[in-house]
Scaffold this motif. Sequence first.
Motif, short mmCIF file in Angstrom:
data_model
loop_
_atom_site.label_atom_id
_atom_site.label_comp_id
_atom_site.label_asym_id
_atom_site.label_seq_id
_atom_site.Cartn_x
_atom_site.Cartn_y
_atom_site.Cartn_z
N ALA A 1 0.88 -1.17 0.00
CA ALA A 1 0.00 0.00 0.00
C ALA A 1 0.91 1.22 0.00
CB ALA A 1 -0.91 0.00 1.22
N PHE A 2 0.79 2.03 -1.02
CA PHE A 2 1.62 3.23 -1.16
C PHE A 2 0.76 4.45 -0.85
CE2 PHE A 2 3.10 -0.05 -4.06
CZ PHE A 2 4.44 -0.14 -3.72
N HIS A 3 1.22 5.25 0.08
CA HIS A 3 0.50 6.46 0.44
C HIS A 3 1.50 7.61 0.51
CE1 HIS A 3 1.88 5.68 4.58
NE2 HIS A 3 1.52 4.43 4.35
N ASP A 4 1.02 8.81 0.67
CA ASP A 4 1.89 9.98 0.62
C ASP A 4 2.93 10.00 1.75
OD1 ASP A 4 0.72 10.90 -1.69
OD2 ASP A 4 -0.64 12.28 -0.67
N ASN A 5 2.64 9.35 2.86
CA ASN A 5 3.59 9.33 3.97
C ASN A 5 4.62 8.22 3.86
OD1 ASN A 5 2.19 11.46 5.11
ND2 ASN A 5 0.89 10.11 6.33
N GLY A 6 4.29 7.14 3.14
CA GLY A 6 5.23 6.05 3.07
C GLY A 6 4.66 4.82 2.39
N ILE A 7 5.23 3.68 2.75
CA ILE A 7 4.90 2.40 2.11
C ILE A 7 4.64 1.37 3.21
CG2 ILE A 7 5.77 0.57 0.61
CD1 ILE A 7 7.76 2.78 -0.48
N ASN A 8 3.55 0.64 3.06
CA ASN A 8 3.26 -0.49 3.93
C ASN A 8 3.31 -1.74 3.07
OD1 ASN A 8 2.01 1.93 5.08
ND2 ASN A 8 1.25 0.57 6.65
N TRP A 9 3.88 -2.81 3.60
CA TRP A 9 3.92 -4.07 2.88
C TRP A 9 3.60 -5.19 3.85
CZ3 TRP A 9 7.18 -7.85 4.56
CH2 TRP A 9 8.24 -7.46 5.39
N SER A 10 3.12 -6.29 3.29
CA SER A 10 2.84 -7.45 4.14
C SER A 10 2.96 -8.73 3.32
CB SER A 10 1.45 -7.35 4.77
OG SER A 10 0.47 -7.36 3.76
N VAL B 1 9.01 5.21 5.57
CA VAL B 1 8.68 6.48 4.93
C VAL B 1 9.43 6.60 3.61
CG1 VAL B 1 8.12 7.66 7.09
CG2 VAL B 1 10.47 7.68 6.26
N TRP B 2 8.93 7.44 2.72
CA TRP B 2 9.54 7.61 1.40
C TRP B 2 10.98 8.10 1.49
CZ3 TRP B 2 7.93 5.61 -2.95
CH2 TRP B 2 6.59 5.29 -3.11
N ARG C 1 7.63 11.11 -5.27
CA ARG C 1 7.78 11.00 -3.81
C ARG C 1 9.24 10.96 -3.42
NH1 ARG C 1 4.27 13.25 -1.73
NH2 ARG C 1 5.02 12.43 0.24
N VAL C 2 10.08 10.27 -4.21
CA VAL C 2 11.49 10.13 -3.85
C VAL C 2 12.28 11.37 -4.24
CG1 VAL C 2 13.59 8.81 -4.32
CG2 VAL C 2 11.42 7.61 -3.92
N ASN C 3 12.05 11.88 -5.43
CA ASN C 3 12.83 13.02 -5.91
C ASN C 3 12.22 14.37 -5.54
OD1 ASN C 3 14.61 11.23 -7.15
ND2 ASN C 3 13.35 11.12 -8.99
N GLY C 4 11.00 14.37 -5.06
CA GLY C 4 10.29 15.62 -4.78
C GLY C 4 10.51 16.15 -3.43
#
Length: 189
Positions: free
Chosen positions: A121-130, A139-140, A186-189
Amino acid sequence: MQEQAAEGRPEVVHSASYTYSFADYQASREARRKLNPVQYAVWPWRYALLVGVNLAILLFLIWDADLTAEEVLSWTYLSEILPLYAGLLVCVALIDVLFDRILPAWVFKRYSMANKPLAFAFHDNGINWSSEGFRGEFVWSKVTQIVSLKGYLFLFISKLEALCIPQRAFLSKDAFDRFVSYAKERVNG
């Protein structure tokens, strides 16, 4: 109460899921090679370089021994040199198969995520994985580099660790392309 919990959770912008396969593992290895431009440039030419270096050494030895063309092209000389070069190429090819196919397959089987479903799940604050029994979040800003490679996007969090996101994890190529643009922002911004 549920409204407060929903307010605390970030809105998912993109989601993806797939089963982590040996092909994904091999693509990850290639992406790590791509981080080193010299290794990435040399890797496809390794056999040509090996033959070229050995040929240069052979020519130097012929020159140093002061052999004539007739002596070099004689069956006696060629019957000694050609099997050595053929053997060298066969050994290198076998080593390549060992280190590029057999050992990586053996290592991959020992990964806890090998052939397991992964969900992101990718959101503006970061990434969740399972995955089965595992989950994580970051966080990004922890993503140090992004590598695009043949239908994959790799989000590197170190020189060795990366999230492998294949195109097949999305419903369409267009959805994958939108995700790639989003991740790069998200990474370069």
